[in-house]
Design an enzyme around this catalytic site. Structure first.
Site, mmCIF file in Angstrom:
data_model
loop_
_atom_site.group_PDB
_atom_site.id
_atom_site.type_symbol
_atom_site.label_atom_id
_atom_site.label_comp_id
_atom_site.label_asym_id
_atom_site.label_seq_id
_atom_site.Cartn_x
_atom_site.Cartn_y
_atom_site.Cartn_z
ATOM 1 N N ASP A 1 -13.313 -20.508 12.398
ATOM 2 C CA ASP A 1 -12.155 -21.186 11.808
ATOM 3 C C ASP A 1 -12.635 -22.480 11.145
ATOM 4 O O ASP A 1 -13.476 -23.197 11.688
ATOM 5 C CB ASP A 1 -11.125 -21.492 12.886
ATOM 6 C CG ASP A 1 -9.841 -22.041 12.291
ATOM 7 O OD1 ASP A 1 -9.038 -21.218 11.792
ATOM 8 O OD2 ASP A 1 -9.675 -23.263 12.308
ATOM 9 N N GLU B 1 -7.493 -19.339 7.249
ATOM 10 C CA GLU B 1 -8.847 -19.871 7.147
ATOM 11 C C GLU B 1 -9.750 -19.340 8.252
ATOM 12 O O GLU B 1 -10.834 -19.873 8.477
ATOM 13 C CB GLU B 1 -8.796 -21.405 7.211
ATOM 14 C CG GLU B 1 -8.455 -21.986 8.557
ATOM 15 C CD GLU B 1 -6.971 -22.028 8.863
ATOM 16 O OE1 GLU B 1 -6.592 -22.720 9.809
ATOM 17 O OE2 GLU B 1 -6.175 -21.367 8.138
#
Length: 611
Positions: free
Chosen positions: A470, A514
């Site tokens: 992430d 993301e």
């Protein structure tokens, strides 16, 4: 007494001769063994160019005007406008038979008269010919024939008057009446076989035409019919059986059927030899001849001067025959396969036709071979062309098989090509359906499917690892630089991950937003943690993201989960464990790797391994 009897017989014989007063150096003498006698060479002749002399005038003048010497062959004067007279003396020396038949072997003479002059100068007259009603013949026979009654010890003088628009040929036989009947039966049997063969070939080829629609066979059927009818007419059989009461048509039929037959010969040869491809110039010559024979065929029926028409027609037929042979030879030279049988078959037939034509023009003598040359040649032609037709059908079948095979191969090639294109399209569609549109790595759908497969494999074969990644502070990144900058950052991150993860079995996917994930089959805890640290360090040091000329630092938090081999593991448990480890990395300050302990897939079990 014996001498007296001898002189009595001599005096009787001399009296018969003197009564007529016509000398004959080579009379026809009949004895007890005479059954069939060729009297052609016993004839003397005179050409009456005015066609005005009658039998009385001929008898009076014969000693002065008759030809001299015995001919080597039967008389054949070719085409002539003159009237010809012929004479011989027939003496029955010792034959007990008194019934005789005189047969003319050229049945298409227009008009032939026989005058029998006895010792008392009485004259008996008979008339026959193809322009004379058939019923006037003594015997119902296809050849011209006359009856002669001549007992033993008698002599008669026989005159023939011949007038015709065709050729003048005088091959003449004298028969014992019984022998003539027997020979007639044999000849009719042979002619029946011959014409039966032609009819069978016409039917056979017509059926082939109906089956395969090849015009060569239709031309050939037309030729067989016209040619067979021509021969039927030339043999006198048509006049006997088909139109005995139509002497005008019988006289004109020969010229018409020659034109029709040659037109069909040329049409068949043009089609069979494929002259349009093999000899285009000769094809034009053939077409010109075909038009010519159509014209002469019409002229044979309507032009008053039939003699001129039949001469021109016969000569043109001989020339056309030469061109047919030339065409066959040229196609044979050019290795056209059907030309082999064509030349063999048509050489036999056309040689017979050529002999017949030359005989008509008196170039060669009239005999059995020249008289029946067309029948002999055509019999061989029919047999050879039967083989040619069988070979043609076989060749066509092989060609069709070859074409079908080529078409099948071409179709299979096209199917294979289309299949390949379809497979490529399917792969492209599959790739598009399994690829993330923004980053170019695999999407969530593909990730879920592959993780399920690898989880099942792990239970059977060996360990696996799952890495969750992430981007740190990505929300603030979007707020500060905008979503376009965020998208560019994710693209650069995806490229970095793809460069770091090099094994073909490893899967890099965008998990959502993301967040990225890496599936590592056959990977233990050490290998997974090492790769995770490499990813984190590479992003931190080498990503070097810039936006609008300003460097922007990018770091990631990483969570690693392990699934040891030989035990059952659910994909959801593995994701939860990796996600828990990722959460632990973020809670520990971000930009670090947390490895979930192997064997324990509870989410809260992970601890960071990289500060």
């Amino acid at each position: 007494m014996i001498h007296f009897a001898f002189f009595f017989v001599l005096a009787l014989y001399s009296t018969g001769a003197a009564a007529v007063g016509i000398p004959d150096s080579f009379p026809v003498v009949l004895d007890e063994n005479t059954g069939r006698l060729d009297i052609s060479r016993h004839l003397t002749y005179y050409e009456d160019s005015s066609s005005r002399l009658n039998i009385s005038e001929i008898m009076d003048r014969w000693p002065k005007i008759a030809s001299e010497g015995m001919p080597e062959e039967a008389y054949n004067f070719g085409f002539s406008n003159s009237t010809y007279w012929f004479h011989t003396r027939v003496t029955n020396q010792s034959s007990p038979n008194d019934r005789w038949i005189i047969e003319g072997l050229y049945p298409i003479i227009d008009r032939m008269e026989m005058f029998v002059v006895k010792a008392d100068r009485s004259i008996a007259r008979q008339t026959a010919g193809d322009s004379v009603p058939f019923l006037l013949r003594f015997r119902d026979h296809h050849n011209i024939n006359f009856f002669l009654k001549l007992s033993s010890g008698q002599s008669v003088d026989v005159f023939f008057r011949v007038q015709t628009s065709g050729a003048v040929q005088m091959r003449t036989l004298l028969w014992d009446s019984d022998r003539f009947s027997s020979a007639d039966h044999q000849e009719r049997f042979l002619l029946g076989l011959y014409y039966g063969l032609l009819v069978c070939m016409a039917i056979f080829n017509f059926l082939i035409f109906v089956s395969i629609r090849d015009t060569s066979y239709l031309w050939y059927v037309s030729y067989i019919l016209s040619y067979g009818l021509l021969q039927f007419t030339l043999n006198g059989l048509a006049f006997e059986h088909l139109w005995p009461e139509s002497p005008w048509w019988n006289n004109r039929a020969v010229g018409f059927l020659i034109s029709t037959g040659m037109c069909c010969v040329l049409g068949f040869s043009r089609s069979f030899l494929a002259l349009r491809e093999n000899a285009p110039r000769l094809e034009k010559v053939f077409l010109a001849f075909m038009v010519f024979f159509v014209v002469t065929g019409a002229a044979s029926l309507f032009w008053p001067a039939y003699g001129l028409v039949i001469r021109v027609n016969t000569f043109a037929a001989a020339v056309a025959v030469g061109f047919v042979i030339l065409a066959g030879g040229l196609c044979l030279y050019r290795r056209f396969r059907p030309a082999r049988y064509f030349m063999l078959a048509w050489t036999a037939l056309l040689s017979g036709m050529l002999l017949y034509t030359l005989k008509t023009f008196a170039v060669v003598p009239a005999n059995f071979i020249t008289e029946f040359g067309i029948q002999i040649g055509s019999a061989f032609e029919v047999i050879i062309l039967s083989i040619a037709l069988a070979d043609r059908l076989r060749h066509m079948a092989l060609k069709n098989q070859q074409v079908q095979q080529e078409m099948t191969e071409k179709l299979e090639s096209r199917v294979a090509e289309r299949t390949s294109e379809l497979e490529a399209a399917n792969r492209q569609l599959e790739a598009l359906s399994s690829t993330d549109g923004l980053t170019g790595v695999f999407n969530r759908r593909f990730f879920d499917s592959r993780l399920e497969e690898e989880s099942a494999r792990c239970r059977r074969q060996g360990p696996m690892a799952l890495i969750m990644i992430d981007v740190d502070h990505f929300k603030s990144f979007n707020d500060n630089f905008g979503h376009q900058a965020g998208d560019a950052c994710l693209q650069r991150l995806a490229d970095t991950l793809t460069a770091v993860v090099r094994r073909e079995t490893d899967i890099v996917a965008r998990y959502g937003g993301e967040e990225f994930a890496i599936i590592l089959p056959y990977t233990d805890a050490i290998g997974a943690s090492t790769l995770a640290e490499t990813v984190r360090l590479t992003v931190e040091r080498d990503l070097r993201f810039e936006w609008e000329g300003r460097p922007v630092p990018v770091t990631v938090s990483v969570g690693v989960a392990m699934a040891p081999g030989g035990r059952s593991v659910e994909p959801g448990e593995l994701i939860a464990a990796a996600d828990g480890a990722l959460y632990a990395s973020k809670q520990a300050g971000r930009n670090r790797v947390t490895v979930h302990p192997p064997g324990n897939l509870r989410p809260e079990a992970g601890e960071p391994v990289t500060p």
